[in-house]
Design an enzyme around this catalytic site. Structure first.
Site, PDB file in Angstrom:
ATOM      1  N   LYS A   1      24.077 -69.800  75.556  1.00  0.00           N
ATOM      2  CA  LYS A   1      24.039 -70.798  75.125  1.00  0.00           C
ATOM      3  C   LYS A   1      25.332 -70.871  73.787  1.00  0.00           C
ATOM      4  CE  LYS A   1      18.947 -72.135  74.520  1.00  0.00           C
ATOM      5  NZ  LYS A   1      17.848 -71.998  73.871  1.00  0.00           N
TER       6      LYS A   1
ATOM      7  N   LYS B   1      16.737 -79.020  85.657  1.00  0.00           N
ATOM      8  CA  LYS B   1      15.539 -79.656  85.586  1.00  0.00           C
ATOM      9  C   LYS B   1      15.699 -81.018  84.460  1.00  0.00           C
ATOM     10  CE  LYS B   1      14.662 -75.965  81.470  1.00  0.00           C
ATOM     11  NZ  LYS B   1      13.402 -75.493  81.005  1.00  0.00           N
TER      12      LYS B   1
ATOM     13  N   LYS C   1      15.654 -82.393  77.070  1.00  0.00           N
ATOM     14  CA  LYS C   1      15.565 -83.322  76.414  1.00  0.00           C
ATOM     15  C   LYS C   1      17.232 -82.610  75.508  1.00  0.00           C
ATOM     16  CE  LYS C   1      12.338 -81.277  74.179  1.00  0.00           C
ATOM     17  NZ  LYS C   1      11.717 -81.276  72.845  1.00  0.00           N
TER      18      LYS C   1
END
Length: 459
Positions: free
Chosen positions: A220, A321, A324
């Site tokens: 990230k 996948k 959100k």
């Protein structure tokens, strides 16, 4: 069908047997007894004979109670999508109603249902499902949206899960049977201060190089740039450990991507218990505080929860996948999407040019994903039955069929959600009751940790 697990799903099995009462909804054990007053000699004779007979007859041992707590949560960022619903809430409802996951095993492959059953032990489940708003702020959130997202997520917990429920001997209807506040507690993570307070204590006891090894932070931070990410993104695995340890978990269902974080939680337990929970000084601190002198935390073990098949993947890329965080809203089906939006997203979703529809062809990930979704929203149907229906269809025929199946599955949930969300007083009451029940348990663990570290705690 295998679906994505929520980031923080944990089954809490309290080690040992206890008859102590627990606040909220744990059973209280009581002892019954009888006395005989003013008995005559004949009645005493009869009584003595009866006692002899009773001694000769086998006496069933009293059942002991083992409390098992279930704690799981999903971040309130954005709208909950189909993957969150199938991978988290649907499993929660199943455990709430049946006391077990569909398919769970430990790291050695032993089924969770294969545990040795003791007829003299009664298993009592305590279910806690929370909105993990503290984890959500590891990335910037719009203050104007966070509260509504939090309340909306909680309302969906109550509204969601469309299960076939018999209405007569020959018919069945789809009825929203979500998290029942009468059976489970729902709360917001930040409403239980022990989560953030224990996270700080554990932060101070965790070496920095342990966190530097976390793969998710590296990934990230690489995407966002280390100069722009907050410290919370670096330390959030410690908050996750606090979530687990507060409720004394000895088993924690995780997805493969969370295995490393669970190992960190285990390392933290060993370090903390070894550093602060040994020797006579620790026993004296515990005695002074009026608490037991066993170690502050239980070391959790990983448990793999499966739901069969593959995860719910993106509508724009069948190899990633559904998420959100994907900036493209067309990549996911949100649980609250209106029917027209759902139809448009499925109409535009990525497919291939090959004829027919098939499962498990590695060259056709989108075909597998769309079939998985079609099967998931039609509980009770087999893969063979579905494949027989759609195998020779073209995408122009299958997509409308899929869209209508998704719409039909989600519409009752959306209706129930609207009812729950409109009743603000009811929703906040449910969250308040859940937070009070969770706090009663979490605060005890927090006190043990503070006593272990030598803090002065209030009487």
């Amino acid at each position: 069908m295998k679906v994505a697990l929520p980031k923080y799903m944990m089954i809490l099995a309290i080690a040992g047997l206890s008859s102590r009462s627990c606040r909220a909804f744990a059973p209280t054990l009581t002892r019954s007894y009888t006395t005989t007053i003013g008995a005559t000699s004949s009645s005493r004779l009869f009584s003595a004979a009866a006692e002899v007979d009773e001694k000769q007859a086998p006496v069933a041992p009293k059942k002991k109670v083992r409390t098992r707590r279930i704690l799981s949560g999903v971040q309130p960022t954005g709208s909950l999508h189909l993957g969150n619903y199938l991978g988290a809430i649907k499993q929660w409802v199943e455990f709430q109603n049946t006391g077990k996951f569909a398919d769970a095993e430990d790291l050695e492959g032993k089924s969770f249902d294969d545990e040795k059953k003791d007829e003299n032990v009664e298993i009592v489940n305590e279910n806690f499902f929370f909105v993990v708003d503290l984890h959500a702020i590891t990335v910037p959130q719009d203050p104007g949206d966070l509260e509504e997202s939090t309340l909306a997520s909680a309302a969906l917990y109550i509204a969601a899960d469309n299960a076939p429920m018999a209405t007569s001997d020959i018919t069945a209807t789809l009825v929203p049977t979500g998290i029942d506040p009468e059976k489970s507690k729902i709360f917001v993570q930040s409403h239980v201060p022990a989560h953030s307070e224990l996270a700080w204590l554990l932060n101070c006891a965790t070496p920095m190089n342990w966190l530097e090894r976390m793969i998710q932070f590296k990934d990230k931070a690489k995407k966002a740039g280390t100069e722009s990410v907050g410290v919370g993104l670096f330390t959030y695995p410690v908050l996750m450990a606090a979530d687990i340890l507060l409720y004394q978990a000895d088993r924690v269902p995780v997805g493969e991507d969370q295995r490393q974080h669970l190992e960190l939680a285990r390392d933290i337990v060993r370090r903390f218990n070894g550093e602060y929970c040994k020797g006579n000084p620790y026993k004296k601190r515990c005695k002074k505080a009026g608490i037991p002198s066993y170690p502050a935390f239980t070391e959790p073990e990983a448990m793999i929860v499966k739901a069969g098949g593959a995860r719910v993947m993106s509508l724009t890329d069948g190899t990633n996948k559904m998420s959100k965080s994907d900036p493209a809203d067309g990549s996911r089906i949100n649980v609250l999407d209106p029917p027209k939006v759902i139809r448009d997203k499925i109409k535009r979703c990525k497919t291939d040019a090959l004829p027919g529809v098939e499962w498990d062809n590695p060259e056709r990930p989108e075909s597998t994903n769309l079939l998985n979704i079609y099967a998931a929203v039609q509980p009770g149907r087999t893969r063979e039955d579905i494949l027989e229906e759609v195998k020779d269809m073209k995408w122009g025929e299958f997509k409308p069929l899929l869209a209508e199946a998704v719409v039909a599955h989600l519409e009752p949930i959306q209706k129930r959600y609207a009812e729950v969300r409109a009743d603000e007083e009811y929703l906040r009451g449910v969250l308040k009751e859940g937070a009070e029940a969770a706090d009663a348990i979490a605060s005890k663990t927090l006190k043990s940790a503070k006593v272990a570290m030598g803090f002065s705690v209030p009487n």
